[in-house]
Design an enzyme around this catalytic site. Sequence first.
Site, PDB file in Angstrom:
ATOM      1  N   LYS A   1      26.741 -36.290 -43.901  1.00  0.00           N
ATOM      2  CA  LYS A   1      28.110 -35.520 -43.868  1.00  0.00           C
ATOM      3  C   LYS A   1      27.827 -34.118 -44.480  1.00  0.00           C
ATOM      4  CE  LYS A   1      32.919 -35.526 -46.009  1.00  0.00           C
ATOM      5  NZ  LYS A   1      33.314 -36.278 -47.232  1.00  0.00           N
TER       6      LYS A   1
ATOM      7  N   THR B   1      37.024 -38.585 -52.692  1.00  0.00           N
ATOM      8  CA  THR B   1      36.707 -38.208 -53.977  1.00  0.00           C
ATOM      9  C   THR B   1      36.625 -39.391 -54.805  1.00  0.00           C
ATOM     10  OG1 THR B   1      39.000 -37.756 -54.320  1.00  0.00           O
ATOM     11  CG2 THR B   1      37.550 -35.934 -54.528  1.00  0.00           C
TER      12      THR B   1
END
Length: 502
Positions: free
Chosen positions: A82, A346
């Site tokens: 990513k 997160t």
Amino acid sequence: MHDPSKAPVKRVVVAGGGTAGWLSAALLKKVIGDAIQVTLVESEQIGTVGVGEATIPPIRLVNQVLGLDEAEFIRETKATVKLAIRFENWKTQGEHYYHTFGAPGKSLAFCHFHHFWLKARQQGHEHDLWEYDLNYLAAEAGKFARINAKDSVLDLPFAYHFDASLYARFLRKRCEMMGVTRVEGKINHVVRHGESGFITGLSLDNGNTIEGDLFIDCTGFQGLLINKTLGAGYDDWSHLLPCDSALAVPSERHEKTAPYTRSIAHSAGWQWRIPLQHRNGNGHVFCSRYISEDEAQHVLMSNLDTKPLGDPKLIRFTTGRRRKQWLKNVVAVGLSSGFLEPLESTSIHLIQSAIVRLLNLFPHNGVSDSLIDEYNKQSELEYEQIRDFLVLHYIQNERYESRFWNDIRNIDVPDSLKHKMELFRQNGTLVREQNDLFSEGSWLQVMYGQGITPQDYHGIVNSMSDEKIQSMLSSIYDIKREPLAQIPDHDTYIEMLCKSAR
Ligand SMILES: Cc1cc2nc3c(=O)[nH]c(=O)nc-3n(C[C@H](O)[C@H](O)[C@H](O)COP(=O)(O)OP(=O)(O)OC[C@H]3O[C@@H](n4cnc5c(N)ncnc54)[C@H](O)[C@@H]3O)c2cc1C
């Protein structure tokens, strides 16, 4: 009865075996070693939340600390790389921007790159900000390789997409090799010390009790120890982050996997698309006050770009944080400590940083109020900083056609965020508070991407002639493109790495 409020910590009990449980057990055992005994209790019958596939770059540090071989990790967890998140339709329908892990341009003393670019742009310069970001260029080209360049201008920071249940399994193997004891069973009852109220043990449905000095609550949203037992309370932030539901469904893999996450805004929320080696992860995060579950499901299923591999699974949540994440001898880690929705991936990072914080403040000689207070102070600030960054994506929108987006544009924004946005709007100033997870480059990309254009640039820029600025921009523009010809296609890279795994 043994009172853990007065005892040194030798026995750590981790309640729950999702990503939070196994990651906590692995890090604690790896770093503290034989000075503690770690036992993990989990219930296959209850299962895990089963989503959570995109990460951010600090995950690489965790893997390194745990001594994981990258190739083996990528092969075993079906991971891909990513480089960024592509935000589509967030500002207006039809527009997109990237939040990359890199940063546009290069770091310059006293004055960020974007100020020079802003001046050039005012004078008609044609290239967009992201044209100076190698992460963006590689993401768009579908390419990746590790770059070992001496000059930081060629850094290509990255994270992973992975199958979270395979990651938990991978960590479990590591943990068992390090001596973590796994106990299968459902916790029926939590035993507490009569005077101190500290937890002394977890009684299981098979009649066994697991005793400990410190308990890590990784039991998911319910917070079995921290909340149901100790009543730590919850700060509900749904007035700032109103999405309260997600429908998740896997679909067939794409012929070609992209090295970035897609986040696509819809009428009352947004959809993720996470490419893994064996499938895509998809989910629609939405606010149930604005859209029914049936409609939300229709939106998800009609916006898949490959064939679904099952039925969508509904998950309800309340954004916010546990008011006390450490209370008595219980530390909440993972979903039991709060949830800020997966917009910037997160949550797994918050597991990691909670354990790092606990390691820094580890109560070797016993739990004390000062350790607890410091831990809670740091975690509160961390949650608030991430919350502000997430809120920024929503409030700064120009989607006037939708009630959800109109309402969210008018919420009462936290002063901390208002201040940051105002500084950027005035003259492009970026402020990063100490320990903020998100870099100036992140704030820049999302503020600019969502449509805040600074009215001015930093005065220092005027000390350089227009010709010099142009020449600096064109040299960075060229340098950023140099590695692209040499680096392979993302799929080729993943394939090569998996083949090389031990
Ligand atoms: C919609 C959605 C999307 C997400 N996407 C991302 C993402 O892209 N990136 C990211 O970083 N994070 C993401 N997350 C968050 C991520 O899924 C979690 O942070 C992560 O999976 C950790 O979950 P957990 O281990 O805290 O809880 P869970 O996975 O719920 O695990 C809880 C554990 O506790 C055990 N347990 C519970 N009660 C008992 C009991 N009575 N007795 C014994 N055992 C018990 C269960 O068996 C299980 O093992 C997402 C979350 C949601 C909801």
